[in-house]
Design an enzyme around this catalytic site. Structure first.
Site, short mmCIF file in Angstrom:
data_model
loop_
_atom_site.label_atom_id
_atom_site.label_comp_id
_atom_site.label_asym_id
_atom_site.label_seq_id
_atom_site.Cartn_x
_atom_site.Cartn_y
_atom_site.Cartn_z
N HIS A 1 10.72 33.55 13.50
CA HIS A 1 10.32 32.77 12.33
C HIS A 1 10.36 33.66 11.08
O HIS A 1 10.36 34.89 11.19
CB HIS A 1 8.93 32.18 12.54
CG HIS A 1 8.94 31.01 13.50
ND1 HIS A 1 7.84 30.22 13.72
CD2 HIS A 1 9.93 30.50 14.26
CE1 HIS A 1 8.15 29.27 14.59
NE2 HIS A 1 9.42 29.41 14.94
N GLU B 1 8.26 34.52 8.77
CA GLU B 1 7.18 35.49 8.54
C GLU B 1 7.41 36.74 9.40
O GLU B 1 7.26 37.88 8.93
CB GLU B 1 5.82 34.89 8.91
CG GLU B 1 5.43 33.64 8.13
CD GLU B 1 5.92 32.36 8.79
OE1 GLU B 1 7.06 32.32 9.29
OE2 GLU B 1 5.17 31.38 8.78
N ALA C 1 39.03 -1.43 5.13
CA ALA C 1 40.27 -1.64 5.90
C ALA C 1 40.99 -2.84 5.31
O ALA C 1 40.38 -3.71 4.67
CB ALA C 1 39.96 -1.90 7.37
N TRP D 1 44.81 6.25 5.04
CA TRP D 1 43.60 6.93 4.60
C TRP D 1 43.21 6.30 3.29
O TRP D 1 44.00 6.32 2.36
CB TRP D 1 43.88 8.42 4.38
CG TRP D 1 44.43 9.11 5.58
CD1 TRP D 1 45.72 9.39 5.87
CD2 TRP D 1 43.67 9.61 6.68
NE1 TRP D 1 45.81 10.04 7.07
CE2 TRP D 1 44.56 10.19 7.58
CE3 TRP D 1 42.29 9.62 6.96
CZ2 TRP D 1 44.13 10.77 8.77
CZ3 TRP D 1 41.88 10.21 8.14
CH2 TRP D 1 42.80 10.78 9.03
N THR E 1 34.88 2.00 16.93
CA THR E 1 35.54 2.97 16.06
C THR E 1 36.37 3.95 16.89
O THR E 1 37.50 4.31 16.52
CB THR E 1 34.49 3.74 15.22
OG1 THR E 1 33.87 2.81 14.35
CG2 THR E 1 35.12 4.85 14.39
N ARG F 1 35.02 20.89 10.93
CA ARG F 1 36.20 21.75 10.80
C ARG F 1 36.10 22.62 9.56
O ARG F 1 35.44 22.27 8.59
CB ARG F 1 37.46 20.89 10.78
CG ARG F 1 37.63 20.10 12.07
CD ARG F 1 38.93 19.34 12.14
NE ARG F 1 38.98 18.16 11.29
CZ ARG F 1 38.52 16.96 11.64
NH1 ARG F 1 37.95 16.78 12.81
NH2 ARG F 1 38.62 15.94 10.82
N ALA G 1 26.98 -0.02 10.97
CA ALA G 1 26.18 0.34 9.79
C ALA G 1 25.24 -0.82 9.44
O ALA G 1 24.07 -0.61 9.10
CB ALA G 1 27.09 0.67 8.62
N GLY G 2 25.74 -2.05 9.56
CA GLY G 2 24.92 -3.24 9.27
C GLY G 2 23.72 -3.34 10.19
O GLY G 2 22.62 -3.70 9.76
N ALA G 3 23.91 -3.01 11.46
CA ALA G 3 22.79 -3.08 12.42
C ALA G 3 21.70 -2.07 12.03
O ALA G 3 20.50 -2.39 12.07
CB ALA G 3 23.29 -2.79 13.83
#
Ligand code: AOF
Ligand code: ZN
Length: 345
Positions: free
Chosen positions: A53, A55, A164, A172, A198, A209, A277-279
């Site tokens: 740690h 300290e 998309a 991209w 995905t 990377r 992401a919505g969930a």
């Protein structure tokens, strides 16, 4: 009261903590030792779970000079024997006379160092630059206080918010500069999360990377996490040997975060598609949003986020923290404005 000299030493302790790479599942912590008249004796920092740690690191540099010193620490000295020994005890044994710290330790299993030090007659002062220190460990602090990891959701979209085209093509949208920028954030989180959809659609590597696009060593990689119920055939890149991978057969965000918390994951970098992401969004489980907006328009195709919103009052405000050009793209960093959301509820 902390003196000006002590406050400026706390700034150096914060810098020492910032100078270290990822320490998760542990916080970033720095420590400066001062002589009673305010001269710097030593600086220490914590370098990650299992290492000493801050300290103890500072004391090891100071040796006998620590006797009678003031310890300036960015986090309350721990009071527990975890992977290493208790810092409160180490400070007492070193003969430190005064302790000034910034953030009170929110980790209940480690907290209590201030009480132990005071009981031993040490002069202790808490809360000096406490906000800065808490900000430095924002994700870790949320994780240990709530028991679930902090979630950062990242997306890349056109100016009209499409991720998309209608035929599903999505590579991209953002620039190479933006994709490189993403790597620095991935390196700061300890898990990268996507859904099985995905993986099957894009076959991403999900590794951290370097600038030459080489994966960092296995030990420096974040845990790759794939959630969902579809099987992933072994030839997919997420199952290669470059980084650890965890498959979780669940579609429930809270359940997945719970399982990750059990593995001491503190900061999840969510790179899922709009539905995943919505969930998380619907469940109130997104803590920070990082959007890369490319200077282009599509006019059709999927939107970045598919939530359960039906009317305009379902719109939730985002408090913006940063707006920066990354190459040709705009990067927006913000967090859901929870206070305002409660007003609406
Ligand atoms: C300190 N100084 O530099 C750090 C502290 O089990 P361990 O040994 O890895 O300890 C982890 C906990 O200790 C962590 O959750 C946090 O509460 C505290 N970290 N405390 O006094 C340090 N890194
Ligand atoms: Zn400690």
């Amino acid at each position: 009261m902390a003196s000006e000299i002590e406050i400026s030493a706390m700034r150096r302790a914060l810098d020492a903590a910032r100078g270290v790479g990822r320490t998760l599942p542990n916080p970033r912590v720095g420590c400066v030792l001062l002589t009673p008249d305010g001269r710097e004796i030593a600086v220490g920092a914590h370098h990650g779970a299992g290492t000493r740690h801050a300290e103890v690191d500072a004391i090891s540099h100071a040796g006998a000079a620590a006797r009678g010193a003031t310890a300036i620490v960015t986090l309350e000295p721990c009071n527990h024997r975890g992977r290493t020994g208790p810092c409160a005890q180490a400070l007492l044994e070193a003969g430190v006379a005064r302790v000034v710290f910034a953030q009170t330790d929110p980790d209940r299993s480690a907290a209590g160092g201030a009480t132990t030090l005071r009981a031993a007659g040490i002069d202790v002062e808490a809360g000096v630059l406490g906000e800065e220190a808490t900000e430095l460990n924002r994700e870790w602090t949320l994780a240990v206080t709530t028991g679930r990891p902090f979630v950062t959701w990242k997306y890349a979209a056109t100016l009209d918010g499409r991720i998309a085209a209608p035929d599903g093509t999505s590579r991209w949208i953002s620039s190479e500069a933006a994709r490189r920028d993403v790597q620095t954030f991935r390196a700061e989180s300890d898990a990268i999360l996507v859904g099985t959809g995905t993986i099957l659609a894009d076959d991403p590597r999900l590794t951290v990377r370097d600038t030459a696009d080489h994966p960092l060593p296995y030990e420096k990689q974040a845990l790759r996490v794939v959630m969902g119920e579809s099987a992933i055939p072994s030839q997919y890149r997420v199952l290669d040997e470059t980084a650890p991978t965890l498959l979780i057969q669940s579609r429930d965000p809270a359940d997945v975060l719970h399982q990750l918390a059990d593995r001491e994951i503190r900061h999840v970098w969510l790179e899922g598609g709009p539905r995943l992401a919505g969930a998380f969004w619907n469940a109130g489980l997104i803590d920070r949003v990082i959007g890369y907006l490319a200077p282009s328009l599509l006019g059709a195709g999927r939107a970045a986020l598919e939530s359960d919103a039906t009317t305009l009052t379902d719109k939730r405000p985002i408090e913006l923290h940063d707006l920066t050009m990354i190459g040709p793209d705009i990067r927006i960093i913000g967090s859901p404005d929870r206070a305002q959301r409660e007003d609406v509820d």
